[in-house]
Write a protein that holds these residues in place. Structure first.
Motif, PDB file in Angstrom:
ATOM      1  N   LEU A  39       0.860  -1.179   0.000  1.00  0.00           N
ATOM      2  CA  LEU A  39       0.000   0.000   0.000  1.00  0.00           C
ATOM      3  C   LEU A  39       0.901   1.236   0.000  1.00  0.00           C
ATOM      4  CD1 LEU A  39      -3.029   0.965   0.325  1.00  0.00           C
ATOM      5  CD2 LEU A  39      -2.531   1.142   2.778  1.00  0.00           C
ATOM      6  N   THR A  40       0.603   2.184  -0.850  1.00  0.00           N
ATOM      7  CA  THR A  40       1.388   3.409  -0.898  1.00  0.00           C
ATOM      8  C   THR A  40       0.579   4.575  -0.334  1.00  0.00           C
ATOM      9  OG1 THR A  40       0.653   4.089  -3.101  1.00  0.00           O
ATOM     10  CG2 THR A  40       2.545   2.577  -2.968  1.00  0.00           C
ATOM     11  N   LEU A  41       1.290   5.598   0.087  1.00  0.00           N
ATOM     12  CA  LEU A  41       0.631   6.840   0.451  1.00  0.00           C
ATOM     13  C   LEU A  41       0.383   7.642  -0.822  1.00  0.00           C
ATOM     14  CD1 LEU A  41       2.249   8.467   3.632  1.00  0.00           C
ATOM     15  CD2 LEU A  41       0.030   7.365   3.436  1.00  0.00           C
ATOM     16  N   ALA A  42      -0.843   8.055  -1.030  1.00  0.00           N
ATOM     17  CA  ALA A  42      -1.165   8.851  -2.215  1.00  0.00           C
ATOM     18  C   ALA A  42      -0.384  10.164  -2.186  1.00  0.00           C
ATOM     19  CB  ALA A  42      -2.659   9.134  -2.271  1.00  0.00           C
ATOM     20  N   PRO A  43       0.053  10.650  -3.352  1.00  0.00           N
ATOM     21  CA  PRO A  43       0.738  11.950  -3.386  1.00  0.00           C
ATOM     22  C   PRO A  43      -0.086  13.067  -2.758  1.00  0.00           C
ATOM     23  CG  PRO A  43       0.973  10.813  -5.479  1.00  0.00           C
ATOM     24  CD  PRO A  43      -0.008  10.017  -4.684  1.00  0.00           C
ATOM     25  N   SER A  44      -1.391  12.939  -2.817  1.00  0.00           N
ATOM     26  CA  SER A  44      -2.282  13.953  -2.244  1.00  0.00           C
ATOM     27  C   SER A  44      -2.811  13.541  -0.873  1.00  0.00           C
ATOM     28  CB  SER A  44      -3.465  14.193  -3.182  1.00  0.00           C
ATOM     29  OG  SER A  44      -4.188  12.974  -3.379  1.00  0.00           O
ATOM     30  N   PHE A  45      -2.128  12.579  -0.219  1.00  0.00           N
ATOM     31  CA  PHE A  45      -2.591  12.090   1.081  1.00  0.00           C
ATOM     32  C   PHE A  45      -2.842  13.257   2.037  1.00  0.00           C
ATOM     33  CE2 PHE A  45      -1.697  11.019   5.492  1.00  0.00           C
ATOM     34  CZ  PHE A  45      -2.551   9.947   5.694  1.00  0.00           C
ATOM     35  N   ASN A  46      -3.949  13.141   2.776  1.00  0.00           N
ATOM     36  CA  ASN A  46      -4.259  14.188   3.741  1.00  0.00           C
ATOM     37  C   ASN A  46      -4.836  13.605   5.028  1.00  0.00           C
ATOM     38  OD1 ASN A  46      -6.911  13.753   2.194  1.00  0.00           O
ATOM     39  ND2 ASN A  46      -7.565  15.063   3.891  1.00  0.00           N
ATOM     40  N   PHE A  47      -4.741  14.397   6.077  1.00  0.00           N
ATOM     41  CA  PHE A  47      -5.348  14.061   7.359  1.00  0.00           C
ATOM     42  C   PHE A  47      -6.688  14.783   7.455  1.00  0.00           C
ATOM     43  CE2 PHE A  47      -0.813  13.494   8.130  1.00  0.00           C
ATOM     44  CZ  PHE A  47      -0.772  12.321   8.866  1.00  0.00           C
ATOM     45  N   ALA A  92       0.071  -1.169  -6.785  1.00  0.00           N
ATOM     46  CA  ALA A  92      -0.446  -1.126  -5.414  1.00  0.00           C
ATOM     47  C   ALA A  92      -1.468  -0.004  -5.268  1.00  0.00           C
ATOM     48  CB  ALA A  92       0.693  -0.922  -4.428  1.00  0.00           C
ATOM     49  N   LYS A  93      -2.451  -0.250  -4.430  1.00  0.00           N
ATOM     50  CA  LYS A  93      -3.427   0.780  -4.113  1.00  0.00           C
ATOM     51  C   LYS A  93      -2.762   1.886  -3.290  1.00  0.00           C
ATOM     52  CE  LYS A  93      -7.111  -1.411  -5.772  1.00  0.00           C
ATOM     53  NZ  LYS A  93      -7.930  -0.879  -6.887  1.00  0.00           N
ATOM     54  N   SER A  94      -3.365   3.069  -3.313  1.00  0.00           N
ATOM     55  CA  SER A  94      -2.850   4.200  -2.561  1.00  0.00           C
ATOM     56  C   SER A  94      -3.828   4.611  -1.472  1.00  0.00           C
ATOM     57  CB  SER A  94      -2.591   5.398  -3.494  1.00  0.00           C
ATOM     58  OG  SER A  94      -1.548   5.117  -4.388  1.00  0.00           O
ATOM     59  N   LEU A  95      -3.276   4.936  -0.324  1.00  0.00           N
ATOM     60  CA  LEU A  95      -4.099   5.396   0.795  1.00  0.00           C
ATOM     61  C   LEU A  95      -4.355   6.885   0.629  1.00  0.00           C
ATOM     62  CD1 LEU A  95      -5.347   4.537   3.566  1.00  0.00           C
ATOM     63  CD2 LEU A  95      -3.251   5.413   4.622  1.00  0.00           C
ATOM     64  N   PRO A  96      -5.621   7.293   0.505  1.00  0.00           N
ATOM     65  CA  PRO A  96      -5.904   8.701   0.222  1.00  0.00           C
ATOM     66  C   PRO A  96      -5.892   9.596   1.460  1.00  0.00           C
ATOM     67  CG  PRO A  96      -7.942   7.460   0.242  1.00  0.00           C
ATOM     68  CD  PRO A  96      -6.837   6.451   0.448  1.00  0.00           C
ATOM     69  N   SER A  97      -6.272   9.045   2.635  1.00  0.00           N
ATOM     70  CA  SER A  97      -6.390   9.908   3.806  1.00  0.00           C
ATOM     71  C   SER A  97      -6.510   9.082   5.073  1.00  0.00           C
ATOM     72  CB  SER A  97      -7.616  10.828   3.686  1.00  0.00           C
ATOM     73  OG  SER A  97      -8.811  10.066   3.689  1.00  0.00           O
ATOM     74  N   LEU A  98      -6.253   9.752   6.178  1.00  0.00           N
ATOM     75  CA  LEU A  98      -6.488   9.200   7.506  1.00  0.00           C
ATOM     76  C   LEU A  98      -7.481  10.113   8.210  1.00  0.00           C
ATOM     77  CD1 LEU A  98      -5.830   7.260   9.882  1.00  0.00           C
ATOM     78  CD2 LEU A  98      -4.014   8.875  10.537  1.00  0.00           C
ATOM     79  N   LYS A  99      -8.601   9.545   8.615  1.00  0.00           N
ATOM     80  CA  LYS A  99      -9.625  10.315   9.310  1.00  0.00           C
ATOM     81  C   LYS A  99      -9.458  10.149  10.808  1.00  0.00           C
ATOM     82  CE  LYS A  99     -14.642  11.062   9.569  1.00  0.00           C
ATOM     83  NZ  LYS A  99     -15.955  10.660   9.027  1.00  0.00           N
ATOM     84  N   ASP A 133      -7.468  -1.637   0.292  1.00  0.00           N
ATOM     85  CA  ASP A 133      -8.170  -1.477  -0.978  1.00  0.00           C
ATOM     86  C   ASP A 133      -8.202  -0.035  -1.479  1.00  0.00           C
ATOM     87  OD1 ASP A 133      -9.857  -0.317   0.838  1.00  0.00           O
ATOM     88  OD2 ASP A 133     -11.588  -1.623   0.428  1.00  0.00           O
ATOM     89  N   GLY A 134      -7.434   0.847  -0.839  1.00  0.00           N
ATOM     90  CA  GLY A 134      -7.415   2.224  -1.293  1.00  0.00           C
ATOM     91  C   GLY A 134      -8.476   3.109  -0.673  1.00  0.00           C
ATOM     92  N   SER A 135      -9.267   2.573   0.243  1.00  0.00           N
ATOM     93  CA  SER A 135     -10.237   3.404   0.956  1.00  0.00           C
ATOM     94  C   SER A 135      -9.540   4.058   2.147  1.00  0.00           C
ATOM     95  CB  SER A 135     -11.431   2.566   1.421  1.00  0.00           C
ATOM     96  OG  SER A 135     -11.018   1.482   2.231  1.00  0.00           O
ATOM     97  N   LEU A 136     -10.215   5.034   2.750  1.00  0.00           N
ATOM     98  CA  LEU A 136      -9.565   5.828   3.784  1.00  0.00           C
ATOM     99  C   LEU A 136      -9.289   5.013   5.045  1.00  0.00           C
ATOM    100  CD1 LEU A 136     -11.738   6.774   6.228  1.00  0.00           C
ATOM    101  CD2 LEU A 136     -12.619   8.154   4.356  1.00  0.00           C
ATOM    102  N   ALA A 137      -8.257   5.422   5.774  1.00  0.00           N
ATOM    103  CA  ALA A 137      -7.921   4.838   7.066  1.00  0.00           C
ATOM    104  C   ALA A 137      -8.594   5.646   8.164  1.00  0.00           C
ATOM    105  CB  ALA A 137      -6.413   4.836   7.268  1.00  0.00           C
ATOM    106  N   THR A 138      -8.793   5.028   9.309  1.00  0.00           N
ATOM    107  CA  THR A 138      -9.451   5.714  10.422  1.00  0.00           C
ATOM    108  C   THR A 138      -8.641   5.554  11.703  1.00  0.00           C
ATOM    109  OG1 THR A 138     -10.801   3.748  10.920  1.00  0.00           O
ATOM    110  CG2 THR A 138     -11.765   5.426   9.474  1.00  0.00           C
TER     111      THR A 138
END
Length: 536
Positions: A39-47, A92-99, A133-138
């Motif tokens: 799993l990669t961190l998306a270039p636009s990853f945000n909190f 690999a899927k990318s992680l878009p954000s952490l909520k 799966d590329g959906s947001l983390a919590t």
């Protein structure tokens, strides 16, 4: 107290090990499930901070977490430092954000406010879920302090290679909480002075491994570097120089800096021993001041102890402690009480005159002194903390709420517990420094609840700014895991075979963040987990 022994870290029992896929985490979470998906961190990853209103220090903590994600750039500790991971990262899927969110009904308070609540009432637990799966983390917690602990864990999960920040162990599910509420590091700033920048750097590193108490042994016989508004001469006469003291502004800055990182500061003004320096300002208050030979009157030079039997000294000390304590948010304040040398008083005329006039023993006078000084602290809303000698050597009458620090031997914890006092473990036969310690050893199950946790201590006779980082780190992380995790997520005991690769990992990450921790082994070993074990 003097520096004793060496810091032994790698004398651990061999037990069950975790999968090498979780080498990133320190301290190891209490509940952990991982997968094998890249799993990669998306270039636009945000909190996504779903906390309203979001406290200023939570926003700052998120900014700090983002900075670490962008700048750690830690290559995985394997041969090639990640070059062989590129195939797994393709597609690999990318992680878009952490909520980040609090549990329903939770009160929103600042990290700083949560960090200085009474022990046992701080909520540090959290859950962290990272899908594959590329959906947001919590990240969910009951408090902003819990969110801060979770952010710390989140930042340890990622490696870097070829411009990509990634993990190879998704999905990740963590449910985590500390085993003990007191997880400390103690630093002596009297034998040698440490500038503010050294303290804040140390506080940063403490936060990375979830240490939550800075026990600041700020004064001793050698120097008094603390500026106290009501007694400014103590620092003017007692600091090594005008540049080697902590101003009131310094103190407040350090206290606030620590609290925003989930750390409470427990100050120690050691009394009535370890107080020779007070004699430079109040010579009539100190017995055997700079007496020779010093070894007759003190554990280390210079000799000198408060004439605690004298009413004016007792009142001065109570006033001094009170005036300092009222400026600090912590509920805890240490008055020390260790290594009191009776030779100092045997031929001290003012002390003997007072004892004879009142028909009191030295022990009785010490009891009155302690009741008075502790009473002043309790009046300020503080819980007194003492070294074990106050209980075991002098049998002083103490408030039931008093916390006793066991430092001479781990075997002394039983005698303290039998008297019903809460305990902080810092035994010198383990914690200078070691990973083999069982905080509950020899205690009955009914006494387990008296153990608040423990700490590791750096006495600074042979330490200063020049060697602070390599002496403390990553060794101090060992007790951080003992008192946060207590055992592996599998329930197996903590052990070196499993822990060493993870300790390498946090040490390398500390280097990436600007710290100067000592290497544990040749880098060849760090890149080949288990290859350098004695029986490999």
């Amino acid at each position: 107290m003097t520096l004793r022994g060496t810091w032994s870290l790698l004398t651990l029992a061999v037990g069950l090990t975790l999968s090498t896929s979780v080498l990133a985490l320190w301290p190891i979470p209490t509940g952990l499930s991982t997968g094998t998906t890249a799993l990669t961190l998306a270039p636009s990853f945000n909190f996504d901070v779903a906390v309203s209103p979001a406290p200023v220090d939570l926003i700052a903590a998120v900014a700090q977490a983002r900075y670490y994600l962008e700048n750690d750039k830690l290559g995985r500790l394997v041969v090639g430092r990640g070059v062989n991971d590129t195939a797994a990262l393709k597609g690999a899927k990318s992680l878009p954000s952490l909520k980040l969110c609090l549990t329903e009904g939770a009160t929103v308070d600042s990290i700083s406010a949560e960090s200085v609540k009474p022990l046992g009432t701080r909520s540090e637990e959290y859950t962290l879920t990272i899908p594959d799966d590329g959906s947001l983390a919590t990240l969910i917690a009951n408090s902003t302090l819990g969110l801060y602990r979770g952010l710390t864990t989140f930042g340890q999960l990622w490696y870097y290679y070829g411009g990509v920040t990634y993990s190879l162990i998704a999905p990740i599910d963590i449910t985590d909480a500390p085993a003990y509420p007191f997880r400390g590091f103690s630093l002596d700033t009297s034998r040698n002075f440490f500038p503010v920048a050294d303290l804040t750097r140390t506080l940063d590193a403490m936060s990375w491994v979830k240490i939550n108490m800075f026990h600041w042994h700020i004064t001793d016989s050698q120097s008094f570097p603390l500026m106290v508004a009501q007694y400014p001469e103590l620092a003017t006469n007692g600091a090594y120089s005008a540049d080697e003291m902590y101003s009131e502004d310094d103190m407040q800055y350090i206290v606030e800096y620590a609290a925003a990182r989930g750390i409470d500061i427990m100050l120690e003004i050691d009394t009535p021993g370890h107080t020779a320096i007070i004699g430079t300002t109040y010579p009539d208050y100190v017995a055997c001041f700079d007496a020779s030979p010093w070894s007759t009157y003190a554990n280390e030079p210079p000799a000198g102890q408060l004439r605690f039997a004298l009413p004016e000294v007792m009142n001065f000390t109570a006033s001094l402690l009170s005036s300092i304590a009222k400026t600090l948010p912590s509920y805890y304040f240490s008055t020390g009480g260790d290594e009191l040398n009776t030779n100092c008083y045997a031929d001290d005329y003012p002390t003997q005159q007072q004892l004879n006039a009142t028909n009191m023993t030295l022990n009785g006078a010490l009891n009155t002194f302690t009741e008075t000084t502790h009473g002043a602290l309790i009046a300020e809303g503080k819980t007194p903390v003492v070294w074990e000698e106050m209980v075991l050597n002098w049998n002083i009458t103490l408030s039931n709420e008093t916390i006793v620090m066991v430092w001479i031997s781990s075997e002394d914890a039983v005698a303290v517990a039998e008297r019903g006092f809460r305990i902080v473990q810092a035994p010198s036969n383990y914690f200078y420094l070691s990973y083999t310690f069982d905080p509950l050893a020899n205690l009955t199950e009914s006494q387990y609840g008296l153990v608040l946790g423990g700490e590791q201590i750096l006495w600074a006779e042979q330490s200063g700014p020049q060697n602070l980082d390599p002496i403390v780190w990553p060794r101090a992380a060992s007790s951080a895991e003992i008192f946060w995790s207590a055992k592996q997520p599998t329930g197996a005991p903590l052990n070196v075979t499993e822990a060493l690769p993870r300790l390498h990992d946090i040490r390398f990450r500390m280097v990436q963040r600007g710290l100067n921790p000592i290497p544990l082994q040749p880098q060849w070993c760090a890149l080949r987990p288990d290859a350098c074990d004695l029986y490999a």
